[in-house]
Scaffold this motif. Structure first.
Motif, short mmCIF file in Angstrom:
data_model
loop_
_atom_site.label_atom_id
_atom_site.label_comp_id
_atom_site.label_asym_id
_atom_site.label_seq_id
_atom_site.Cartn_x
_atom_site.Cartn_y
_atom_site.Cartn_z
N TYR A 47 0.84 -1.20 0.00
CA TYR A 47 0.00 0.00 0.00
C TYR A 47 0.88 1.25 0.00
O TYR A 47 1.97 1.24 0.57
N ASP A 82 2.40 4.07 -6.10
CA ASP A 82 1.62 4.29 -7.33
C ASP A 82 0.30 5.00 -7.08
O ASP A 82 -0.71 4.71 -7.72
N LYS A 83 0.26 5.90 -6.12
CA LYS A 83 -0.99 6.63 -5.83
C LYS A 83 -0.66 8.12 -5.74
O LYS A 83 -1.08 8.77 -4.77
N GLU A 119 -3.65 10.70 -5.42
CA GLU A 119 -4.37 10.59 -4.15
C GLU A 119 -3.50 11.09 -3.00
O GLU A 119 -3.97 11.77 -2.09
N ASN A 158 -6.10 4.31 0.07
CA ASN A 158 -4.91 4.77 -0.64
C ASN A 158 -3.60 4.58 0.13
O ASN A 158 -2.54 4.43 -0.48
#
Ligand SMILES: Cc1cc2nc3c(=O)[nH]c(=O)nc-3n(C[C@H](O)[C@H](O)[C@H](O)COP(=O)(O)OP(=O)(O)OC[C@H]3O[C@@H](n4cnc5c(N)ncnc54)[C@H](O)[C@@H]3O)c2cc1C
Length: 466
Positions: free
Chosen positions: A117, A120-121, A124, A249
């Motif tokens: 986690y 690649d966010k 967000e 996210n």
């Protein structure tokens, strides 16, 4: 007759396990003994997981036994050296990063979920950071690998099988009572069963559970320590909907605040989406609150919980941070018949005790079933109450709904890692032959750094034998 080993590891938590693992990888010829006051992993069983009521087992299966506090933890592996301990300060940032990567590889080898986690966010993350800046909160970026409580347990079970298979001796249900020191050199240990074990290398990896015991030993045998931070606060519980964006996210949003009134540091810690609030018992039956989450869908709840911890560094003549935390937890235990206290944020703000009747009005159903409705203002000093209140209001700007009247605050959460043993980069204490690692030495505060610390100390031991 005393038995002799090359290395004795006190405590079979992640720190001790990864030390034993690495010793066997690099020097399978070594005679390694682990002494663990709790049970082997397959015999660790917390009745409360079924009955929802603590049976007060001694020793507590949640904090002692193979895999230590890690066995039933949420198993969130923090993949950044910025989180979970002081390895970067002791070893340097690059070395700490390398070790964390290596211990992560071992978790993967033993079956950890490959997804991470918080990567690649970017869009967000920018959105969350923007809101955090608006609320004067600092967002610490840390990718997380989530083992989940039941999968983490399986991974540690495989590790137990692996190191036993490699020839490590483990004495379960055995507590080290004394460390033998002769002419300033540690030469062995004495257990509560009256047995003596000798070794040239002894590693104390006793975790928070053993931190108090180790502090007393340090005083007795003259190991230098320094008082560390006192981390005390509450566990917050809200409906998943309130935290959805952060959970999806980041899994765990690590946010730090310096409160306007006292300029105290308050941070979020250990978020458990769709998780459960849990009681953790320490020596003498002291109940403190914690939380975890299962990986399997069948165990998911509708609630997210996370800790809010106020960090205080006291100065001279103060030297007992663990005692300070315990006294606050004892006050709460005293008011609640040895159970965890729960208060709604609405009652917290209005300075009144929460009642069963007011608890039932909410959307939110508490996951800790035996918590006792109470009043945190009778437990915490005024300053901590103000710090918590200001943090909750700041968080509400990042994830609206946190400051709702129905939000639950469980008390008290306290971290007993605050006594820092002075160690060098090989984790040697001021007593030759005795090294100290992990949470119990105040070096780490989480699974990944404790595991990395185990790898690192094993390598130091091997180098010193050359
Ligand atoms: C409920 C819970 C949830 C958690 N969730 C997370 C999480 O999601 N992510 C994360 O990074 N961290 C989490 N943690 C923290 C994490 O578990 C610890 O940071 C980690 O286990 C520390 O490892 P350690 O080896 O230093 O000590 P520990 O895991 O505490 O192990 C120490 C071992 O030493 C034994 N011991 C103590 N004294 C003696 C003695 N005198 N003789 C013999 N044995 C002794 C104890 O029985 C214990 O088994 C959680 C902790 C708890 C309690």
């Amino acid at each position: 007759m005393a038995k002799e080993f090359d290395v004795i590891i006190i405590g079979a938590g992640p720190g001790g396990i990864f030390c034993a693992y690495e010793l066997m990888e690099k020097r399978p010829d070594l005679k390694v003994l682990m002494i663990e006051k709790g049970r082997s992993i397959e015999k660790r069983n917390c009745p409360k997981r079924v009955t929802k009521t603590c049976a007060g087992c001694k020793p507590c299966s949640i904090t002692t036994g193979f895999a230590g506090a890690g066995a039933f933890s949420d198993g969130k592996l923090s993949l950044s050296p910025d989180v979970g301990g002081t390895l970067p300060e002791i070893l340097g940032y690059d070395e700490a990063t390398r070790l964390i990567h290596e211990s992560d590889e071992i978790y993967l080898k033993f079956g950890a979920d490959t997804s991470v986690y918080g990567v690649d966010k970017e869009a967000e993350l920018r959105e969350i950071r923007r809101k955090a800046i608006n609320a004067n909160l600092k967002l610490v970026e840390c990718p997380i690998r989530h083992l989940g409580t039941e999968e983490g347990y399986k991974i540690y079970s495989r590790l137990q099988e692996h190191i036993l298979g490699k020839g490590v001796t483990i004495e379960f249900n055995t507590m080290v009572k004394d460390i033998i020191v002769e002419n300033g050199v540690a030469t062995g240990v004495v257990t509560d069963k009256g047995e003596t074990f000798l070794a040239k290398e002894i590693v104390s990896a006793v975790g928070r559970e053993g931190a108090d015991w180790f502090k007393d030993k340090c005083e007795e045998i003259g190991i230098e320590t320094k008082p560390g931070t006192v981390d005390v606060g509450v566990r917050v519980e809200v409906r998943d909907e309130v935290m959805q964006f952060l959970n999806e996210n980041l899994y765990e949003a690590k946010l730090i605040y310096h409160t306007p009134t006292f300029d105290d540091k308050v941070r979020t810690f250990c978020t458990n989406p769709s998780g459960e609030v849990a009681t953790e018992y320490y020596e003498g039956g002291l109940a403190v609150v914690n939380g975890h989450a299962y990986k399997g869908k069948e165990f998911k709840t509708n609630n997210t919980n996370f800790a809010l911890l106020v960090s205080k560094n006291f100065t001279k003549p103060f030297k007992t941070p663990i005692e300070y935390g315990k006294k606050i937890a004892e006050l709460s235990n005293m008011l609640c018949g040895g159970k965890i206290l729960v208060q709604t944020y609405g009652d917290f703000k209005r300075g009144r005790r929460t009642t069963e009747e007011r608890l039932c009005r909410n959307n939110l159903i508490p996951t800790l079933k035996d918590a006792v409705p109470g009043d945190l203002s009778l437990v915490f000093p005024h300053r901590i109450m103000v710090d918590l209140d200001e943090m909750i209001q700041a968080l509400d700007k990042v994830t609206p709904g946190i400051a709702s009247d129905e939000t639950l605050l469980y008390g008290v959460e306290v971290k007993f890692y605050s006594n820092k043993v002075i160690v060098n980069k090989d984790f040697e204490t001021s007593i030759k032959g005795l090294r100290a690692i992990g949470d119990g030495a105040g070096v780490t505060r989480g699974l990944q750094q404790a595991s990395a610390n185990g790898l690192s100390v094993a390598r130091s031991i091997i180098s010193s034998m050359k």
